[in-house]
Design a protein around this motif. Structure first.
Motif, PDB file in Angstrom:
ATOM      1  N   LYS A  30       3.664  -8.505  -1.351  1.00 32.86           N
ATOM      2  CA  LYS A  30       4.641  -7.973  -2.307  1.00 32.86           C
ATOM      3  C   LYS A  30       4.374  -6.479  -2.441  1.00 32.86           C
ATOM      4  O   LYS A  30       3.319  -6.059  -2.903  1.00 32.86           O
ATOM      5  CB  LYS A  30       4.540  -8.690  -3.659  1.00 32.86           C
ATOM      6  N   HIS A  63       9.829  -6.710  -0.965  1.00 33.12           N
ATOM      7  CA  HIS A  63       9.730  -5.420  -1.662  1.00 33.12           C
ATOM      8  C   HIS A  63      10.720  -5.312  -2.822  1.00 33.12           C
ATOM      9  O   HIS A  63      11.743  -5.984  -2.847  1.00 33.12           O
ATOM     10  CB  HIS A  63       9.984  -4.266  -0.676  1.00 33.12           C
ATOM     11  N   GLY A  64      10.345  -4.455  -3.764  1.00 32.98           N
ATOM     12  CA  GLY A  64      11.251  -4.098  -4.842  1.00 32.98           C
ATOM     13  C   GLY A  64      11.876  -2.745  -4.557  1.00 32.98           C
ATOM     14  O   GLY A  64      12.029  -2.344  -3.415  1.00 32.98           O
ATOM     15  N   CYS A 169      14.411  -8.096   0.842  1.00 30.45           N
ATOM     16  CA  CYS A 169      14.705  -7.511  -0.471  1.00 30.45           C
ATOM     17  C   CYS A 169      15.260  -8.597  -1.390  1.00 30.45           C
ATOM     18  O   CYS A 169      15.976  -9.506  -0.959  1.00 30.45           O
ATOM     19  CB  CYS A 169      15.633  -6.309  -0.373  1.00 30.45           C
ATOM     20  N   PRO A 170      14.901  -8.525  -2.682  1.00 27.35           N
ATOM     21  CA  PRO A 170      15.130  -9.656  -3.593  1.00 27.35           C
ATOM     22  C   PRO A 170      16.532  -9.689  -4.214  1.00 27.35           C
ATOM     23  O   PRO A 170      16.705  -9.571  -5.416  1.00 27.35           O
ATOM     24  CB  PRO A 170      14.056  -9.436  -4.662  1.00 27.35           C
ATOM     25  N   ALA A 184      11.090  -8.622  -8.036  1.00 28.60           N
ATOM     26  CA  ALA A 184      10.428  -8.756  -6.729  1.00 28.60           C
ATOM     27  C   ALA A 184       9.165  -9.613  -6.807  1.00 28.60           C
ATOM     28  O   ALA A 184       8.830 -10.325  -5.854  1.00 28.60           O
ATOM     29  CB  ALA A 184      10.106  -7.379  -6.161  1.00 28.60           C
TER      30      ALA A 184
END
Length: 296
Positions: A30, A63-64, A169-170, A184
């Motif tokens: 993460k 990832h955020g 990507c979230p 994320a």
């Protein structure tokens, strides 16, 4: 850092048992915080992940991009709004979030590709991977913010099987296929659980978990999942670490073998945590038996 040849050899030998234990195992990273903003740190994180892949691990990056989203929201003249630490995401903000996260996603893909490894960037909408529902904040509707209901990992397995490095990507979707921004950390835990990851590594802006956050000598370097749950239940944990640690515990109770929480501001923190006996940050094991397994 100038190491003599024998010191370099010692470093490699120390890494050997970890390379053997985690060969062909899935590791979810993460990726967030300062390590995503500082260009030099960003390159070092990507180097670490590429090295993991080259020595036989199967890394996945989740990832955020919160800081970048806030920057772009400001650029178009809107004011970022938060409730209980969660971004209020109306339709225009969701549109910006999805564009920004996809932009960040492809920049990470490019960095991996430049190091000779083929990466593929996807969102949780691809392959219908991240199905979610609307998340409420203290009972309040905060817009298109999602809680993960289920993960379909088929597209992840397909990419890993073909030797690609997935970068996720979230962004998820609900039953009516509206897009949702997912925290994320939540997405990483859900994905790590779905693929039964051997390791879940969080890059954060803190050194790890502290008994007392104001006392930097109180860093907890290792704890079992039971100890982590007791710590959460004690009410001693403050700030953003509480939901992160609870997420980690839930993931481990559902099949993830080990979690690392580390300071992404330290260059090559991922290699130090994964490949050295002492490590850095906080490592959470499933049991004391696992601890003996990892440290002989």
């Amino acid at each position: 850092m100038n190491l003599e040849p024998m010191q370099k050899a010692a470093v490699l030998i120390e890494a050997l048992p970890y390379i053997q234990r985690f060969n062909r195992k899935i590791v979810v990273v993460k990726y967030g915080g300062s390590a995503m903003v500082d260009e030099e740190l960003k390159k070092k994180v990507i180097q670490d992940v590429v090295l993991l892949k080259l020595v036989g691990f199967k890394p996945i990056i989740v990832h955020g991009g919160g800081k970048e989203i806030s920057r772009w929201v400001g650029k178009v003249g809107m004011e970022p709004e938060f409730k209980n630490g969660l971004r209020v995401t109306d339709e225009p903000t969701m549109e910006i979030a999805e564009m920004v996260l996809n932009k960040v996603n492809k920049s990470l893909v490019q960095l991996v590709n430049e190091l000779g490894i083929k990466a593929v960037g996807i969102s949780g909408k691809d392959g219908m991977m991240l199905k979610c529902h609307k998340k409420l904040s203290g009972g309040e509707d905060i817009g298109f913010v999602g809680d993960v209901d289920e993960v379909d990992p088929k597209i992840i397995y397909d990419l890993l099987e073909k030797d690609f490095l997935p970068i996720i990507c979230p962004i998820g979707f609900d039953e009516e296929f509206y897009s949702y921004n997912i925290n994320a950390d939540d997405a990483a835990c859900a994905i790590a659980t779905a693929v039964q990851a051997e390791k879940l590594a969080f890059l954060t802006d803190v050194e790890g978990v502290f008994k007392d956050f104001n006392d930097k000598e109180s860093l907890i370097s290792e704890m079992t999942v039971e100890e982590a749950q007791d710590f959460v239940d004690s009410g001693m944990l403050g700030g953003g670490m509480l939901p992160k640690l609870q997420n980690c515990i839930n993931a481990m109770k559902n099949g993830v073998s080990r979690v690392h929480i580390m300071d992404g501001r330290i260059p090559h923190c991922l290699l130090l945590e994964v490949f050295t006996d002492r490590g850095i940050g906080t490592a959470i094991f499933n049991s004391e038996e696992d601890e003996r397994y990892y440290h002989g």
